[in-house]
Design a protein around this motif. Structure first.
Motif, PDB file in Angstrom:
ATOM      1  N   LEU A  99       0.835  -1.197   0.000  1.00 37.96           N
ATOM      2  CA  LEU A  99       0.000   0.000   0.000  1.00 37.96           C
ATOM      3  C   LEU A  99       0.872   1.249   0.000  1.00 37.96           C
ATOM      4  O   LEU A  99       0.634   2.202  -0.757  1.00 37.96           O
ATOM      5  N   LEU A 100       1.908   1.237   0.829  1.00 42.83           N
ATOM      6  CA  LEU A 100       2.802   2.386   0.910  1.00 42.83           C
ATOM      7  C   LEU A 100       3.515   2.616  -0.429  1.00 42.83           C
ATOM      8  O   LEU A 100       3.610   3.754  -0.899  1.00 42.83           O
ATOM      9  N   ALA A 101       3.972   1.545  -1.045  1.00 41.91           N
ATOM     10  CA  ALA A 101       4.651   1.660  -2.347  1.00 41.91           C
ATOM     11  C   ALA A 101       3.704   2.208  -3.405  1.00 41.91           C
ATOM     12  O   ALA A 101       4.089   3.030  -4.246  1.00 41.91           O
ATOM     13  N   SER A 102       2.450   1.767  -3.373  1.00 42.92           N
ATOM     14  CA  SER A 102       1.466   2.248  -4.339  1.00 42.92           C
ATOM     15  C   SER A 102       1.244   3.745  -4.188  1.00 42.92           C
ATOM     16  O   SER A 102       1.189   4.481  -5.183  1.00 42.92           O
ATOM     17  N   LEU A 103       1.146   4.213  -2.955  1.00 46.62           N
ATOM     18  CA  LEU A 103       0.911   5.636  -2.710  1.00 46.62           C
ATOM     19  C   LEU A 103       2.113   6.479  -3.136  1.00 46.62           C
ATOM     20  O   LEU A 103       1.954   7.536  -3.752  1.00 46.62           O
ATOM     21  N   TRP A 104       3.309   6.008  -2.829  1.00 46.27           N
ATOM     22  CA  TRP A 104       4.512   6.740  -3.244  1.00 46.27           C
ATOM     23  C   TRP A 104       4.612   6.784  -4.771  1.00 46.27           C
ATOM     24  O   TRP A 104       5.001   7.809  -5.354  1.00 46.27           O
ATOM     25  N   THR A 105       4.259   5.706  -5.428  1.00 46.60           N
ATOM     26  CA  THR A 105       4.311   5.680  -6.893  1.00 46.60           C
ATOM     27  C   THR A 105       3.322   6.675  -7.481  1.00 46.60           C
ATOM     28  O   THR A 105       3.640   7.388  -8.452  1.00 46.60           O
ATOM     29  N   ARG A 106       2.157   6.778  -6.880  1.00 44.41           N
ATOM     30  CA  ARG A 106       1.135   7.670  -7.425  1.00 44.41           C
ATOM     31  C   ARG A 106       1.488   9.143  -7.209  1.00 44.41           C
ATOM     32  O   ARG A 106       1.283   9.969  -8.097  1.00 44.41           O
TER      33      ARG A 106
ATOM     34  N   ARG B  73      11.605   2.217   9.628  1.00 44.71           N
ATOM     35  CA  ARG B  73      12.280   1.239   8.796  1.00 44.71           C
ATOM     36  C   ARG B  73      11.431   0.813   7.605  1.00 44.71           C
ATOM     37  O   ARG B  73      11.939   0.634   6.497  1.00 44.71           O
ATOM     38  N   GLU B  74      10.118   0.619   7.827  1.00 43.24           N
ATOM     39  CA  GLU B  74       9.265   0.179   6.722  1.00 43.24           C
ATOM     40  C   GLU B  74       9.239   1.224   5.602  1.00 43.24           C
ATOM     41  O   GLU B  74       9.291   0.886   4.419  1.00 43.24           O
ATOM     42  N   VAL B  75       9.162   2.504   5.979  1.00 44.45           N
ATOM     43  CA  VAL B  75       9.119   3.572   4.986  1.00 44.45           C
ATOM     44  C   VAL B  75      10.443   3.634   4.230  1.00 44.45           C
ATOM     45  O   VAL B  75      10.469   3.733   2.996  1.00 44.45           O
ATOM     46  N   LEU B  76      11.544   3.572   4.952  1.00 47.35           N
ATOM     47  CA  LEU B  76      12.863   3.628   4.317  1.00 47.35           C
ATOM     48  C   LEU B  76      13.076   2.437   3.382  1.00 47.35           C
ATOM     49  O   LEU B  76      13.649   2.587   2.293  1.00 47.35           O
ATOM     50  N   ASP B  77      12.600   1.258   3.786  1.00 45.03           N
ATOM     51  CA  ASP B  77      12.745   0.073   2.935  1.00 45.03           C
ATOM     52  C   ASP B  77      11.937   0.220   1.647  1.00 45.03           C
ATOM     53  O   ASP B  77      12.420  -0.143   0.558  1.00 45.03           O
ATOM     54  N   VAL B  78      10.718   0.743   1.759  1.00 50.20           N
ATOM     55  CA  VAL B  78       9.881   0.920   0.567  1.00 50.20           C
ATOM     56  C   VAL B  78      10.510   1.940  -0.371  1.00 50.20           C
ATOM     57  O   VAL B  78      10.578   1.731  -1.594  1.00 50.20           O
ATOM     58  N   LEU B  79      10.992   3.049   0.171  1.00 53.54           N
ATOM     59  CA  LEU B  79      11.616   4.073  -0.665  1.00 53.54           C
ATOM     60  C   LEU B  79      12.864   3.528  -1.359  1.00 53.54           C
ATOM     61  O   LEU B  79      13.108   3.812  -2.539  1.00 53.54           O
ATOM     62  N   ALA B  80      13.654   2.739  -0.648  1.00 55.68           N
ATOM     63  CA  ALA B  80      14.844   2.133  -1.262  1.00 55.68           C
ATOM     64  C   ALA B  80      14.436   1.193  -2.391  1.00 55.68           C
ATOM     65  O   ALA B  80      15.059   1.173  -3.465  1.00 55.68           O
ATOM     66  N   HIS B  81      13.379   0.423  -2.158  1.00 59.42           N
ATOM     67  CA  HIS B  81      12.888  -0.495  -3.196  1.00 59.42           C
ATOM     68  C   HIS B  81      12.419   0.266  -4.432  1.00 59.42           C
ATOM     69  O   HIS B  81      12.557  -0.228  -5.564  1.00 59.42           O
TER      70      HIS B  81
END
Length: 320
Positions: free
Chosen positions: A93-100, A122-130
């Motif tokens: 969900l977080l990755a989808s929102l950042w992509t949009r 950590r979860e936010v930083l991991d998603v952004l790195a991905h």
């Protein structure tokens, strides 16, 4: 995963947005009055996009992008943010929102996306790195216990005032300073000293009108905005931000004119703000500094600040 729906945020959504920001990182609450004020007073020439993300009709996140005039930012830097309610935190969900939100920023012409997260997210930083965001800088955050250090800080504030007076430097507040050009002089000092802040990308100038709007924000009062005057001109300044509804008390800015550094004026004027906060019964004060800002880091260490999780800035280059 159910794909969230996004709707444009209006001014009336400011309080909801501040609630979502608070839910995303409860240890640093966001003030609804200040959020609305910022939305009501945008910086001249800046472009902003804001959205509320909803799942099954329930708001779960606040998203935004903002940037200055492209002619002042040749690399087209754009700040993006996604504040997802921690109770809904899920990587996809977080990755989808950042992509949009990144897609929206790119559609407006952005070429470098800037994002921020707290060091312990950590979860936010991991998603952004991905998603391809790379670490840029780290901004250290400090917290000062005014109860534990109160007496010492009041003594140091008094001693600093005595030393300044002996050097014919007046430590006073905007409320007590009667110069009709006071705000314009402080604006000039801020514009000059902001150029010394360590940064990867240029700091865009702020108009005098926008500066005045910022000085008049609900978290600031002229009797709590401190300046050091030498010959009637401001050579150092510092103020605290007092949120009117909720949130932590923060140092808003502390600076010293380049030609007056080495005189201890930045520390002296910051001590006046801390002494005032102690007298007002404020339990703690937070401050943040770039990890390369050695002078301010040294001042914070001497004053007794303790480290807490800081802010990590990340960037991603994209094609438009």
């Amino acid at each position: 995963m159910n794909e969230p729906t996004l709707r444009k945020a209006s001014l009336e959504d400011a309080a909801l947005a501040s609630d979502l920001m608070t839910a995303a990182y409860p240890d640093l609450p966001e003030d609804p009055v200040l959020t609305r004020y910022r939305w009501e007073h945008p910086r001249d020439g800046w472009s902003v996009g804001r959205s509320i993300a909803e799942l099954q009709g329930q708001p779960v996140a606040f998203l935004a992008w903002s940037h200055g005039p492209w002619d002042q930012s040749p690399e087209r830097n754009c700040y993006c943010e996604v504040l997802l309610d921690r109770a809904r935190l899920e990587p996809s969900l977080l990755a989808s929102l950042w992509t949009r939100i990144a897609t929206e920023a790119q559609a407006d012409g952005a070429r470098i996306l800037e994002a921020y997260a707290v060091e312990d997210e950590r979860e936010v930083l991991d998603v952004l790195a991905h998603l391809g965001y790379k670490h840029d800088r780290t901004e250290k955050v400090w917290e000062l216990d005014l109860v534990a250090h109160g007496k010492r800080l009041l003594d140091e504030a008094h001693a600093a005032r005595s030393i300044a007076n002996a050097a014919q430097v007046e430590l006073t507040t905007l409320a007590q300073w009667t110069d009709p050009d006071a705000l314009r002089k402080v604006h000039e000092l801020f514009e000059l000293t902001r150029l010394d802040i360590p940064t990867t990308y240029p700091i865009l100038p702020e108009t005098f009108e926008n500066f005045v709007e910022r000085v008049e924000a609900p978290d600031k009062r002229h009797d709590r905005y401190w300046v050091a005057l030498d010959g009637g001109d401001p050579v150092a300044a510092s103020y605290l931000r007092y949120p009117p509804v909720r949130g932590k008390v923060w140092t808003g800015y502390t600076c010293s004119h380049p030609e007056h550094r080495g005189r201890g004026l930045a520390r002296a004027i910051k001590l006046q703000t801390l002494g005032q906060a102690i007298e007002l019964g404020v339990p703690t004060v937070l401050t943040d500094n770039d990890s390369e800002n050695a002078p301010m880091l040294h001042i914070n260490e001497r004053l007794g600040y303790d480290r807490r999780p800081g802010f990590v800035s990340l960037v991603k280059r994209v094609e438009t």
